[in-house]
Scaffold this active site. Structure first.
Site, PDB file in Angstrom:
ATOM      1  N   ARG A 264      -8.873 -11.374  14.429  1.00 19.83           N
ATOM      2  CA  ARG A 264      -8.992 -11.065  13.192  1.00 19.83           C
ATOM      3  C   ARG A 264     -10.553 -11.407  12.065  1.00 19.83           C
ATOM      4  O   ARG A 264     -11.130 -10.866  11.442  1.00 19.83           O
ATOM      5  CB  ARG A 264      -8.352 -11.834  11.679  1.00 19.83           C
ATOM      6  CG  ARG A 264      -8.403 -11.669  10.668  1.00 19.83           C
ATOM      7  CD  ARG A 264      -6.870 -12.215   9.411  1.00 19.83           C
ATOM      8  NE  ARG A 264      -6.661 -13.437  10.075  1.00 19.83           N
ATOM      9  CZ  ARG A 264      -6.979 -14.844  10.215  1.00 19.83           C
ATOM     10  NH1 ARG A 264      -7.753 -15.410   9.175  1.00 19.83           N
ATOM     11  NH2 ARG A 264      -6.757 -16.005  10.698  1.00 19.83           N
TER      12      ARG A 264
ATOM     13  N   TYR B  28      -9.278   7.296  -7.552  1.00 26.77           N
ATOM     14  CA  TYR B  28      -8.104   7.547  -6.839  1.00 26.77           C
ATOM     15  C   TYR B  28      -7.207   6.729  -7.325  1.00 26.77           C
ATOM     16  O   TYR B  28      -7.086   5.859  -8.009  1.00 26.77           O
ATOM     17  CB  TYR B  28      -8.373   7.355  -5.702  1.00 26.77           C
ATOM     18  CG  TYR B  28      -7.529   7.518  -4.750  1.00 26.77           C
ATOM     19  CD1 TYR B  28      -6.999   8.446  -4.459  1.00 26.77           C
ATOM     20  CD2 TYR B  28      -6.789   6.071  -4.335  1.00 26.77           C
ATOM     21  CE1 TYR B  28      -5.926   8.231  -2.978  1.00 26.77           C
ATOM     22  CE2 TYR B  28      -5.897   6.112  -3.746  1.00 26.77           C
ATOM     23  CZ  TYR B  28      -5.407   6.656  -2.710  1.00 26.77           C
ATOM     24  OH  TYR B  28      -4.193   7.207  -1.925  1.00 26.77           O
TER      25      TYR B  28
ATOM     26  N   ASP C 262     -17.256   5.063  -4.436  1.00 26.54           N
ATOM     27  CA  ASP C 262     -16.276   5.598  -3.223  1.00 26.54           C
ATOM     28  C   ASP C 262     -16.857   6.859  -2.950  1.00 26.54           C
ATOM     29  O   ASP C 262     -17.236   7.625  -3.076  1.00 26.54           O
ATOM     30  CB  ASP C 262     -15.204   5.721  -4.056  1.00 26.54           C
ATOM     31  CG  ASP C 262     -13.823   6.206  -3.027  1.00 26.54           C
ATOM     32  OD1 ASP C 262     -14.316   6.552  -2.201  1.00 26.54           O
ATOM     33  OD2 ASP C 262     -13.139   5.548  -3.008  1.00 26.54           O
TER      34      ASP C 262
ATOM     35  N   LYS D  49      -9.580   9.418   5.798  1.00 25.85           N
ATOM     36  CA  LYS D  49     -10.034  10.889   6.152  1.00 25.85           C
ATOM     37  C   LYS D  49     -10.745  11.697   6.223  1.00 25.85           C
ATOM     38  O   LYS D  49     -11.113  11.632   7.648  1.00 25.85           O
ATOM     39  CB  LYS D  49     -10.808  10.802   4.273  1.00 25.85           C
ATOM     40  CG  LYS D  49     -10.056   9.438   3.037  1.00 25.85           C
ATOM     41  CD  LYS D  49      -8.444  10.671   3.013  1.00 25.85           C
ATOM     42  CE  LYS D  49      -7.569   9.338   1.919  1.00 25.85           C
ATOM     43  NZ  LYS D  49      -8.050   9.496   1.289  1.00 25.85           N
TER      44      LYS D  49
HETATM   45  C1  LIG Z   1      -7.270   8.194   0.202  1.00 24.68           C
HETATM   46  C2  LIG Z   1      -8.005   7.107  -0.391  1.00 24.68           C
HETATM   47  C3  LIG Z   1      -9.237   6.287  -0.929  1.00 24.68           C
HETATM   48  C4  LIG Z   1      -7.937   5.208  -0.618  1.00 24.68           C
HETATM   49  O1  LIG Z   1      -7.664   5.644   0.814  1.00 24.68           O
HETATM   50  P1  LIG Z   1      -6.428   4.971   1.967  1.00 24.68           P
HETATM   51  O2  LIG Z   1      -6.648   5.056   3.367  1.00 24.68           O
HETATM   52  O3  LIG Z   1      -4.995   5.684   1.671  1.00 24.68           O
HETATM   53  O4  LIG Z   1      -6.426   3.276   1.589  1.00 24.68           O
HETATM   54  C5  LIG Z   1      -9.452   5.189  -1.969  1.00 24.68           C
HETATM   55  N1  LIG Z   1     -10.092   5.805  -2.548  1.00 24.68           N
HETATM   56  C6  LIG Z   1     -10.384   7.727  -2.018  1.00 24.68           C
HETATM   57  C7  LIG Z   1     -11.388   8.952  -2.829  1.00 24.68           C
HETATM   58  C8  LIG Z   1      -9.462   8.375  -1.294  1.00 24.68           C
HETATM   59  O5  LIG Z   1      -9.548   9.632  -1.163  1.00 24.68           O
END
Ligand SMILES: *Cc1c(COP(=O)(O)O)cnc(C)c1O
Length: 378
Positions: free
Chosen positions: A58, A111, A185, A210
């Site tokens: 952790r 998001y 982000d 992603k």
């Molecule tokens: C999918 C997504 C998130 C959240 O990510 P997770 O891996 O599903 O927790 C945050 N920001 C954007 C732009 C996303 O596409």
């Protein structure tokens, strides 16, 4: 290694790579929850931080470290954290930097779960949040306050593809107060097309679920921090317990090796699909920023036509998530952004008829043929 793009091709494969003493080609998975100390003094030194060796997964693991270092190199940051989800990559820094009576400025197009995290959880801890359009710099300047501690934005935004000028938001924020943390982000653009820290931001965030992993078999996140940020945030991550499994880190390191190649094909395919959709009689408009594989569009005949399209695709998968090698299609208003209040969705252009497409790296003709046959059913 003078050409930036070639450099990234190399760094995605070799950046921060290591070998153990047996010199294997690919670094192994350290699937171990804890690490043995040779004596009490060594254990104590590791907890005191005078010995940098591993203690407990952790709090650190070799697979985690290679991935964190590789992302730090790619985003030109100072250090990085890997998290179990993209949401943990957003919530952990927010919980670290914000206290009661602080003010947070958030872009009004985030998001769905990020928007919900701010409205339903962060707001309960005595933190004031202003949701504004950060593409409007005058509005941004008007909303800065003496207790503003952080700014959070996505660019391009999910799913409306709005673009925000990171450099100018960072300059305005830091001229006002250099302690303000600008969090970007960067999930949609990836370090191949955009490096927020280079543009003046403090933190670059990814849902690694992603493009970073790219193969749809891991849920994870990352935050890359610039040099102004203290590593005290390591303790916050340890205390909140938002760390990632060694195997998931290993999978992400494997996925990352092909990131530049994948992004090139995602872009090439998305450009061709944008052209196809723009010229299609059923399509009202298409929004595509010209890079990466994400686009959104609206059908002339609205929501019902969108449902017919989504119910008839065969190659494109009807699913949330994005940035995978395969093409995925979804309906944000009823899926990824269902948590965003309807009045707010309408204000920010997230209409009920909007369809989001994450263009994969298949043969583009096959994707177009699939969309074409589904559009014929309308
Ligand atoms: C999918 C997504 C998130 C959240 O990510 P997770 O891996 O599903 O927790 C945050 N920001 C954007 C732009 C996303 O596409």
């Amino acid at each position: 290694m003078t050409n930036k793009k070639n450099n990234l091709n190399t760094l995605c494969i070799h950046g921060a790579n290591k070998h153990t003493e047996i010199n294997e080609h690919v670094y192994p998975i350290f699937q171990s929850s804890t690490f043995l100390f040779k004596d009490v003094a060594e254990g104590a030194a590791r907890f005191a931080g005078t010995d940098k060796g591993y203690k407990y997964t952790r709090l650190g693991n070799p697979n985690y470290d290679i991935l964190a270092k590789r992302l730090t190199i790619l985003e030109e940051g100072e250090f990085a954290h890997i998290y179990p989800t993209g949401m943990a990559a957003i919530s952990t820094p927010l919980e670290h930097f914000l206290s009661a009576n602080d003010h947070l400025i958030a872009d009004n197009m985030l998001y769905g779960c990020t928007d919900s995290l701010l409205r339903n959880i962060i707001s309960r801890f005595g933190i004031e949040i202003s949701f504004i359009d950060l593409a409007n710099e005058e509005e941004f300047k008007k909303n800065l306050k003496n207790n503003t501690k952080a700014i959070i934005l996505e660019t391009p935004t999910n799913p409306t593809m709005k673009e925000i000028d990171i450099q100018s938001i960072s300059d305005i924020a830091h001229n006002f107060n250099e302690e303000i943390k600008v969090m970007v982000d960067n999930t949609f653009a990836t370090p191949i097309y955009q490096r927020p820290i280079e543009l003046g931001a403090d933190i670059s965030i990814h849902s690694c679920t992603k493009y970073i992993n790219g193969h749809g078999d891991v849920v994870a996140g990352a935050a890359i921090f610039n040099k102004k940020i203290s590593e005290k945030i390591n303790h916050t991550q340890g205390d909140l317990g938002t760390t990632t499994s060694p195997f998931d880190c290993w999978l992400m390191l494997r996925g990352l090796k092909t990131l530049p190649l994948r992004m090139e094909r995602h872009t090439e395919n998305a450009k061709k699909i944008t052209e196809f959709l723009k010229n299609h009689p059923q399509i009202d408009y298409v929004k595509y920023p010209g890079f990466s594989g994400m686009l959104c569009f609206e059908l002339k005949k609205g929501v019902e036509a969108g449902k017919t399209l989504l119910n008839n695709v065969r190659l494109c998968g009807l699913a949330v998530s994005l940035g995978n090698v395969d093409t995925l299609i979804q309906h944000p208003a009823s899926m990824t952004h269902a948590a965003v209040p309807k009045e707010h969705r309408e204000k920010i252009g997230l209409t009920d008829g909007l369809v989001r497409l994450s263009v994969g790296i298949e043969d583009v003709d096959d994707i177009i043929e699939d969309l074409e046959q589904a559009l014929r059913k309308i």
